[in-house]
Write a protein that holds these residues in place. Structure first.
Motif, short mmCIF file in Angstrom:
data_model
loop_
_atom_site.label_atom_id
_atom_site.label_comp_id
_atom_site.label_asym_id
_atom_site.label_seq_id
_atom_site.Cartn_x
_atom_site.Cartn_y
_atom_site.Cartn_z
N ARG A 148 -3.03 -80.07 108.93
CA ARG A 148 -3.50 -78.70 108.78
C ARG A 148 -4.81 -78.51 109.51
N GLN A 149 -4.96 -77.37 110.18
CA GLN A 149 -6.20 -77.07 110.88
C GLN A 149 -7.17 -76.37 109.95
N THR A 150 -8.36 -76.02 110.47
CA THR A 150 -9.41 -75.44 109.62
C THR A 150 -8.97 -74.13 108.98
N ASP A 151 -8.08 -73.39 109.64
CA ASP A 151 -7.59 -72.15 109.05
C ASP A 151 -6.34 -72.38 108.21
N ASP A 152 -6.06 -73.66 107.88
CA ASP A 152 -4.90 -74.09 107.10
C ASP A 152 -3.58 -73.87 107.82
N ALA A 153 -3.63 -73.66 109.12
CA ALA A 153 -2.39 -73.55 109.89
C ALA A 153 -1.87 -74.95 110.19
N GLY A 154 -0.56 -75.14 110.01
CA GLY A 154 0.04 -76.43 110.29
C GLY A 154 0.38 -76.58 111.76
N VAL A 155 0.03 -77.71 112.34
CA VAL A 155 0.33 -78.00 113.74
C VAL A 155 0.75 -79.45 113.85
N TYR A 156 1.92 -79.70 114.44
CA TYR A 156 2.38 -81.08 114.61
C TYR A 156 2.96 -81.27 116.00
N ARG A 157 2.37 -82.18 116.75
CA ARG A 157 2.88 -82.55 118.07
C ARG A 157 4.00 -83.56 117.88
N THR A 158 5.20 -83.19 118.29
CA THR A 158 6.39 -83.98 117.95
C THR A 158 6.54 -85.25 118.77
N GLY A 159 5.96 -85.29 119.97
CA GLY A 159 6.21 -86.42 120.86
C GLY A 159 7.54 -86.33 121.57
N ASP A 160 8.22 -85.19 121.46
CA ASP A 160 9.51 -84.97 122.12
C ASP A 160 9.33 -84.05 123.33
N ILE A 161 9.86 -84.47 124.46
CA ILE A 161 9.86 -83.63 125.65
C ILE A 161 11.08 -82.72 125.59
N VAL A 162 10.84 -81.43 125.74
CA VAL A 162 11.92 -80.45 125.72
C VAL A 162 11.83 -79.58 126.96
N GLU A 163 12.89 -78.85 127.20
CA GLU A 163 12.92 -77.92 128.33
C GLU A 163 13.46 -76.58 127.83
N HIS A 164 12.76 -75.52 128.16
CA HIS A 164 13.20 -74.17 127.79
C HIS A 164 13.74 -73.48 129.04
N ARG A 165 15.04 -73.22 129.02
CA ARG A 165 15.66 -72.55 130.17
C ARG A 165 16.79 -71.66 129.69
N ASP A 166 16.99 -70.59 130.39
CA ASP A 166 18.04 -69.63 130.06
C ASP A 166 17.96 -69.18 128.61
N GLY A 167 16.73 -69.09 128.10
CA GLY A 167 16.55 -68.60 126.74
C GLY A 167 16.83 -69.60 125.65
N ARG A 168 17.10 -70.86 126.01
CA ARG A 168 17.44 -71.87 124.99
C ARG A 168 16.60 -73.13 125.20
N TYR A 190 -0.18 -87.45 106.75
CA TYR A 190 0.12 -88.83 106.41
C TYR A 190 -0.84 -89.31 105.33
N LEU A 191 -0.29 -89.94 104.29
CA LEU A 191 -1.14 -90.58 103.29
C LEU A 191 -1.46 -91.99 103.75
N THR A 192 -2.74 -92.29 103.89
CA THR A 192 -3.18 -93.60 104.37
C THR A 192 -4.04 -94.26 103.30
N GLU A 193 -4.47 -95.47 103.61
CA GLU A 193 -5.37 -96.20 102.70
C GLU A 193 -6.67 -95.44 102.48
N HIS A 194 -7.05 -94.60 103.43
CA HIS A 194 -8.35 -93.94 103.38
C HIS A 194 -8.25 -92.45 103.04
N GLY A 195 -7.07 -92.02 102.62
CA GLY A 195 -6.90 -90.61 102.30
C GLY A 195 -5.79 -90.00 103.13
N VAL A 196 -5.82 -88.67 103.26
CA VAL A 196 -4.76 -87.95 103.96
C VAL A 196 -5.20 -87.62 105.38
N GLN A 197 -4.37 -88.03 106.34
CA GLN A 197 -4.55 -87.63 107.73
C GLN A 197 -3.81 -86.30 107.90
N SER A 198 -4.56 -85.22 107.82
CA SER A 198 -3.96 -83.90 107.66
C SER A 198 -3.36 -83.36 108.96
#
Length: 579
Positions: free
Chosen positions: A368-388, A358-366
């Motif tokens: 990306r982690q220290t190893d430049d891997a992207g991680v985003y918590r979606t805020g969506d609850i999902v269920e994995h069942r029967d392979g789907r 996110y671009l904010t008034e104070h810069g970018v709220q990244s």
């Protein structure tokens, strides 16, 4: 160049070479060939590169015309990031975009032939510390991306305050490639450009079409209203590929005169009734993705309604992303199993598809982690069942009613499993209609044919008793926000207004009956009905007791309601014990 390593610009340029005489874009009045389109985008890219600095954002006027598409593709060719600005948005919102991104120039696209002009940003959108003609100043904290920054999108704010997301261009290519493959997009395909240009969903429509040598049909919004108008548009322009919202799919009826081959649900939960009717005329797919994770991350194969009766799968991965499920009630990385052995938790998207941040008034709220891997918590609850993977609910929409934590989406899905229900929305509300922190009633608004009694009997065979809504409110249609999502606040306000306008009868017995109908949503409640069998619960029983006391039964209590065989018994006791 191998297609796997092609950028979207490479893909479009290949389409220009291979299909120069084919229609790249078509409006209601004219068509533009791929050769013309290539010339228009090359011309704009050259002018843009001369007038802007590397890394400088360009604003693009939101118009449903050829020029807007030319400007987007031209900006990608010039390796200049862009943001779309819509005059219909508030002045404050557009000023925020100009200020935050340091916009100096605006691509205006009113020419019917697709020519794009570059003008100064309009004075009314300039922040107070800027004047027309000021030199470009890069946004604070904007990271160096070596020309790979593709665009900025401001989120709708449906889950909080709108945020400005910075998205790289490179991850678009595998997302688009996978769409082209799975949706069988080719030179004979015709895609309807449906999404507003300020929504990133438009990018999949535009780019899967133009990288495959297909035709993008661009029409003004008078041709796109869900229902009869959209139906006629799909028929008249022989649309083969359509991606649109649950609202549009619910409100529009498919016909045998349509040329549809693939239909994609995006932007909200997919209902069984929608799959049933649209899969009769085309291959129907469900899609899932977020602005923060490059438009789309999951896309289903063609769905069979008979295999989606329990819930609709989100699909398998598209683009360069991965995911895992995070248990929201435990330590990071833990997961949870449901009674049926399924894994449930918050969906976390990882990989190259995750945006910069996110671009904010104070810069970018990244993101990306220290190893430049992207991680985003979606805020969506999902269920994995029967392979789907299946969507359950937004984490911030979980509610607590009468001591139980509930996922409204799970209940909505159960309601929609009834064949004649088209859609449902479940919310926690207060019985007294106030905006209270102590929400004590679960209300289900639904569209469809069955009456509330039928819906309740259906739910009794599917859900635990504490998950069954106390109020089942049949509505003819749902109100929607401008971005195609159900307006839950308007639903709640509408129910309160109708309740206030519906004056209760004067006699005590009919007044009690009227109250029970209001508390449960069952309009045909009779004196022979048991209060709890028509949807009454402990919270609504308190409201009922207070009403009986107001009518003269001064020592009425919850025990009287519990013991009464039916409402006739309660009315009889009310008449006997009134003072």
């Amino acid at each position: 160049m191998h297609t796997r390593h092609m950028s979207v610009v490479d893909g479009i340029e290949r389409a220009v070479r291979e299909f120069p005489d084919g229609d790249a874009l078509r409006t209601a009045d004219r068509a533009v060939s791929y050769q013309e389109f290539g010339e228009l985008t090359d011309d704009f890219a050259r002018r843009l590169a001369v007038r802007t600095e590397p890394g400088e954002f360009i604003g693009i006027e939101s118009c449903r015309d050829i020029g807007a598409v030319v400007a987007m593709v031209g900006a990608l060719k010039a390796r200049r990031p862009f943001v779309v600005i819509d005059e219909r948005d508030s002045r404050a919102s557009n000023t925020d975009k100009v200020r935050l991104l340091g916009l100096r120039l605006l691509a205006t696209t009113s020419s019917p032939g697709g020519h794009v002009d570059l003008t100064e940003v309009r004075p009314q959108w300039l922040p107070a510390d800027r004047a027309p003609g000021d030199e470009w100043r890069p946004p604070r904290g904007l990271p160096s991306t070596d020309g790979d920054l593709g665009y900025a999108i401001t989120t709708s704010g449906s889950t909080g305050k709108p945020k400005c997301v910075l998205v790289r261009a490179a991850p678009l290519a595998p997302v688009i490639r996978d769409h082209v493959d799975r949706l069988s997009v080719g030179p004979d395909s015709r895609t309807l450009q449906f999404a507003r240009l300020t929504f990133d969903g438009c990018l999949t429509e535009i780019l899967w079409t133009l990288t495959a040598g297909a035709c993008l049909v661009v029409l003004d919004e008078s041709h796109l209203a869900p229902g009869v108008i959209l139906r006629d548009t799909l028929e008249r322009f022989r649309i083969t590929h359509l991606k649109t919202t649950p609202f549009a799919l619910t409100a529009t009826e498919p016909t045998a005169a349509m040329s549809l081959e693939h239909v994609v649900n995006g932007g909200g939960p997919c209902r069984l009734s929608v799959i049933r009717k649209w899969s009769a005329v085309a291959s129907f797919h469900n899609a899932y993705g977020l602005t923060e994770t490059t438009v789309c991350n999951l896309l289903s194969d063609p769905l069979d309604p008979d295999e989606c009766r329990d819930s609709v799968p989100l699909g398998t991965r598209v683009g360069d992303c991965a995911y895992h499920i995070r248990h929201v009630d435990a330590v990071e990385g833990a997961t949870a199993a449901t009674d049926g052995g399924a894994e449930r938790g918050e969906l976390v998207i990882t990989g190259d598809s995750v945006a910069l941040g996110y671009l904010t008034e104070h810069g970018v709220q990244s993101f990306r982690q220290t190893d430049d891997a992207g991680v985003y918590r979606t805020g969506d609850i999902v269920e994995h069942r029967d392979g789907r993977l299946h969507f359950v609910e937004r984490l911030d929409r979980q509610v607590k009613v009468r001591g139980y934590r509930l996922d409204p989406g799970e209940i909505e899905n159960a309601v929609c499993r009834l064949d004649t229900v088209r859609d449902a929305v479940v919310m926690a509300e207060a019985h007294d209609g106030a905006d209270a922190d102590d929400l004590d009633v679960l209300v289900c608004y639904y569209q469809g044919e069955p009456d509330p009694r039928t819906v309740r009997r259906h739910l009794e065979g599917l859900l635990d008793p504490y998950k069954i809504p106390s109020v089942l409110d049949h509505v003819e249609s749902f109100p929607y926000t401008p971005n195609g999502k159900v307006d839950r606040d308007a639903l709640r306000v509408g129910r309160r207004r109708l309740a206030a306008e519906d004056a209760p009868p004067s006699s005590p017995d009919l007044r009690l009956l009227h109250l029970v109908r209001t508390l449960t949503g069952v309009d045909d409640v009779q004196l022979e009905d048991n209060f709890f069998e028509v949807g009454g619960d402990s919270a609504s029983a308190v409201v009922l007791v207070n009403e009986m006391r107001g009518l003269g039964w001064v020592d009425a209590g919850i025990r009287d309601v519990l013991r009464a065989e039916n409402l006739r018994v309660l009315v009889g006791q009310l008449q006997e014990r009134s003072v």
